[in-house]
Scaffold this motif. Structure first.
Motif, short mmCIF file in Angstrom:
data_model
loop_
_atom_site.label_atom_id
_atom_site.label_comp_id
_atom_site.label_asym_id
_atom_site.label_seq_id
_atom_site.Cartn_x
_atom_site.Cartn_y
_atom_site.Cartn_z
N ALA A 182 0.84 -1.20 0.00
CA ALA A 182 0.00 0.00 0.00
C ALA A 182 0.87 1.25 0.00
CB ALA A 182 -0.93 0.00 1.22
N ALA A 183 1.96 1.23 0.77
CA ALA A 183 2.88 2.37 0.80
C ALA A 183 3.55 2.57 -0.55
CB ALA A 183 3.93 2.16 1.89
N ALA A 184 3.89 1.48 -1.22
CA ALA A 184 4.51 1.59 -2.54
C ALA A 184 3.57 2.25 -3.54
CB ALA A 184 4.93 0.21 -3.04
N GLY A 185 2.26 2.05 -3.35
CA GLY A 185 1.30 2.73 -4.21
C GLY A 185 1.18 4.20 -3.90
N ARG A 186 1.32 4.56 -2.61
CA ARG A 186 1.23 5.97 -2.22
C ARG A 186 2.49 6.75 -2.55
NH1 ARG A 186 -0.42 3.66 2.57
NH2 ARG A 186 1.40 4.47 3.69
N TYR A 187 3.63 6.07 -2.53
CA TYR A 187 4.91 6.76 -2.73
C TYR A 187 5.69 6.08 -3.87
CZ TYR A 187 3.67 8.39 1.92
OH TYR A 187 3.01 8.91 3.00
N PRO A 188 5.16 6.11 -5.08
CA PRO A 188 5.80 5.38 -6.18
C PRO A 188 7.19 5.91 -6.55
CG PRO A 188 4.07 6.80 -7.02
CD PRO A 188 3.95 6.83 -5.52
N GLU A 189 7.48 7.16 -6.19
CA GLU A 189 8.76 7.75 -6.58
C GLU A 189 9.81 7.67 -5.47
OE1 GLU A 189 9.15 8.64 -9.67
OE2 GLU A 189 7.05 8.10 -10.01
N ASP A 190 9.50 7.07 -4.35
CA ASP A 190 10.47 7.00 -3.27
C ASP A 190 11.53 5.94 -3.59
OD1 ASP A 190 10.84 7.93 -0.24
OD2 ASP A 190 11.34 5.80 -0.38
N ARG A 191 12.75 6.40 -3.83
CA ARG A 191 13.81 5.49 -4.27
C ARG A 191 14.19 4.49 -3.19
NH1 ARG A 191 18.01 9.60 -7.43
NH2 ARG A 191 16.53 10.29 -9.05
N ARG A 192 14.23 4.94 -1.95
CA ARG A 192 14.63 4.02 -0.88
C ARG A 192 13.59 2.94 -0.64
NH1 ARG A 192 16.32 7.82 3.98
NH2 ARG A 192 16.41 5.80 5.04
N LEU A 193 12.32 3.26 -0.82
CA LEU A 193 11.29 2.24 -0.70
C LEU A 193 11.41 1.22 -1.82
CD1 LEU A 193 7.61 2.81 0.34
CD2 LEU A 193 8.20 1.15 -1.41
N ARG A 194 11.61 1.71 -3.04
CA ARG A 194 11.78 0.78 -4.17
C ARG A 194 13.03 -0.07 -4.00
NH1 ARG A 194 11.29 4.29 -9.55
NH2 ARG A 194 12.59 5.69 -8.32
N ALA A 195 14.09 0.53 -3.45
CA ALA A 195 15.32 -0.23 -3.23
C ALA A 195 15.10 -1.32 -2.19
CB ALA A 195 16.44 0.71 -2.80
N LEU A 196 14.32 -1.00 -1.13
CA LEU A 196 14.01 -2.00 -0.11
C LEU A 196 13.26 -3.18 -0.71
CD1 LEU A 196 13.83 -2.94 2.87
CD2 LEU A 196 11.72 -1.59 3.05
N VAL A 197 12.25 -2.89 -1.52
CA VAL A 197 11.48 -3.97 -2.14
C VAL A 197 12.37 -4.82 -3.03
CG1 VAL A 197 9.60 -4.49 -3.74
CG2 VAL A 197 9.29 -2.72 -1.99
N ALA A 198 13.21 -4.17 -3.84
CA ALA A 198 14.11 -4.91 -4.73
C ALA A 198 15.08 -5.78 -3.94
CB ALA A 198 14.89 -3.93 -5.62
N GLU A 199 15.59 -5.24 -2.84
CA GLU A 199 16.51 -6.00 -1.99
C GLU A 199 15.83 -7.23 -1.41
OE1 GLU A 199 18.35 -5.49 2.51
OE2 GLU A 199 17.79 -3.71 1.38
N MET A 200 14.61 -7.04 -0.91
CA MET A 200 13.92 -8.17 -0.28
C MET A 200 13.50 -9.21 -1.31
SD MET A 200 14.34 -7.34 2.76
CE MET A 200 13.56 -8.83 3.34
N LEU A 201 13.11 -8.77 -2.48
CA LEU A 201 12.76 -9.73 -3.54
C LEU A 201 13.96 -10.59 -3.91
CD1 LEU A 201 10.54 -7.53 -5.89
CD2 LEU A 201 9.78 -9.42 -4.46
N ALA A 202 15.15 -9.98 -3.87
CA ALA A 202 16.36 -10.71 -4.25
C ALA A 202 16.84 -11.65 -3.14
CB ALA A 202 17.47 -9.73 -4.61
N LEU A 203 16.62 -11.27 -1.89
CA LEU A 203 17.23 -12.00 -0.78
C LEU A 203 16.27 -12.92 -0.02
CD1 LEU A 203 19.46 -9.18 0.77
CD2 LEU A 203 20.13 -10.98 -0.83
N SER A 204 14.96 -12.67 -0.12
CA SER A 204 14.02 -13.43 0.71
C SER A 204 12.92 -14.07 -0.15
CB SER A 204 13.39 -12.53 1.77
OG SER A 204 12.36 -13.21 2.45
N PRO A 205 12.98 -15.37 -0.38
CA PRO A 205 11.89 -16.04 -1.10
C PRO A 205 10.55 -15.89 -0.40
CG PRO A 205 13.84 -17.45 -0.99
CD PRO A 205 14.09 -16.29 -0.09
N ALA A 206 10.56 -15.86 0.94
CA ALA A 206 9.30 -15.71 1.67
C ALA A 206 8.68 -14.35 1.38
CB ALA A 206 9.55 -15.86 3.17
N PHE A 207 9.50 -13.29 1.36
CA PHE A 207 8.99 -11.97 1.01
C PHE A 207 8.47 -11.96 -0.42
CE2 PHE A 207 9.40 -7.81 -0.93
CZ PHE A 207 8.88 -6.95 0.02
N ALA A 208 9.22 -12.54 -1.34
CA ALA A 208 8.82 -12.55 -2.75
C ALA A 208 7.48 -13.26 -2.94
CB ALA A 208 9.90 -13.23 -3.59
N GLU A 209 7.27 -14.36 -2.20
CA GLU A 209 6.00 -15.09 -2.32
C GLU A 209 4.83 -14.23 -1.85
OE1 GLU A 209 2.60 -17.32 -1.36
OE2 GLU A 209 3.91 -16.59 0.23
#
Length: 276
Positions: A182-209
């Motif tokens: 929901a936060a990613a939808g409210r703040y689509p231009e926040d680079r640190r939020l996008r970086a956090l999501v990308a990091e977790m997708l790469a490192l945590s299969p549970a997060f990605a699921e």
């Protein structure tokens, strides 16, 4: 632009406005509540065909001028007007996530001597905390800044099993990811939020699921069972309170039922913090 939701919203708001609200005669042959499409189009200064296409989810991207005219014609509140702009893909202003905490919130946390309290931003960074929160959340004061993030803690911390069992971790993780989306939808231009999501997708299969489920739900009150290594089990109500005039910040409080074993555990934990 979400055409379907925009169409639904326009229809629902049109049904709410009565002819008397805008100085029009009621007439005798109104089969539905609210104004007719033609009347809204006239009030907004646009063609009836253009407005019909918007309500049928067939319209083009409306301009800011058109959205302002519709907001006036439909008598939208300030919050509804902002929502209208969001649905049309034209936020009123580019929202941003800040890292400062108002002094009044810091003072409030300082007074909560027996209640763990901390402040989260929309990225789940822990920005400020009181001594009880430090005691219940694995010594925040001595953690590197990048580790003071609840998403990283839930999915990456090697010692999380000491605080949350598998069932509790799963429930909390699912709620947190739905809230982060929901936060990613409210703040689509926040680079640190996008970086956090990308990091977790790469490192945590549970997060990605969980992320791939596309669940969206803003966190509010939630019950949590914490297995604290010093005082044992604490059954707490995790209350998530928005900070006034700061949509990117929330105050999180852990409260317990007065007189319960969990309440006594929190008191014992406070005594340990005072003596350390």
């Amino acid at each position: 632009m979400n055409r379907d939701q925009l169409a639904d919203f326009l229809r629902s708001r049109r049904a709410r406005v009565t002819p008397a609200d805008v100085g029009l005669p009621a007439g005798e042959r109104r089969r539905t509540p609210g104004l007719r499409r033609q009347e809204i189009a006239q009030l907004a200064g646009m063609s009836i065909d253009y407005y019909i296409r918007l309500e049928q989810a067939r319209g083009p991207h409306p301009s800011r001028q058109v959205l302002n005219a519709l907001a006036r014609a439909l008598m939208l509140t300030q919050d509804e007007r902002a929502y209208l702009f969001d649905l049309a893909g034209q936020p009123l202003e580019a929202p941003s996530i800040r890292d400062d905490v108002p002094g009044s919130v810091l003072h409030l946390m300082a007074f909560l001597e027996e209640v763990p309290a901390y402040v989260l931003n929309a990225r789940y960074d822990i920005l400020a905390w009181n001594p009880m929160a430090n005691a219940i959340m694995a010594d925040l004061e001595n953690q590197p800044v990048e580790n003071r993030n609840v998403i990283r803690w839930v999915f990456m911390s090697p010692d999380i099993a000491e605080y949350l069992d598998d069932e509790e971790k799963g429930r909390f993780a699912r709620a947190s990811v739905a809230d982060l989306r929901a936060a990613a939808g409210r703040y689509p231009e926040d680079r640190r939020l996008r970086a956090l999501v990308a990091e977790m997708l790469a490192l945590s299969p549970a997060f990605a699921e969980l992320w791939d489920r596309h669940e969206v739900e803003i966190r509010r009150e939630q019950r949590k069972r914490i297995n604290h290594p010093l005082v044992g089990v604490i059954d707490a109500i995790c209350q998530v309170m928005p900070v006034p005039d700061r949509d990117d910040l929330r105050l999180v409080l852990y409260t317990t039922e007065p007189g319960s074993p969990s309440h006594q555990a929190l008191r014992e934990l406070r005594q340990l913090t005072l003596s350390s």
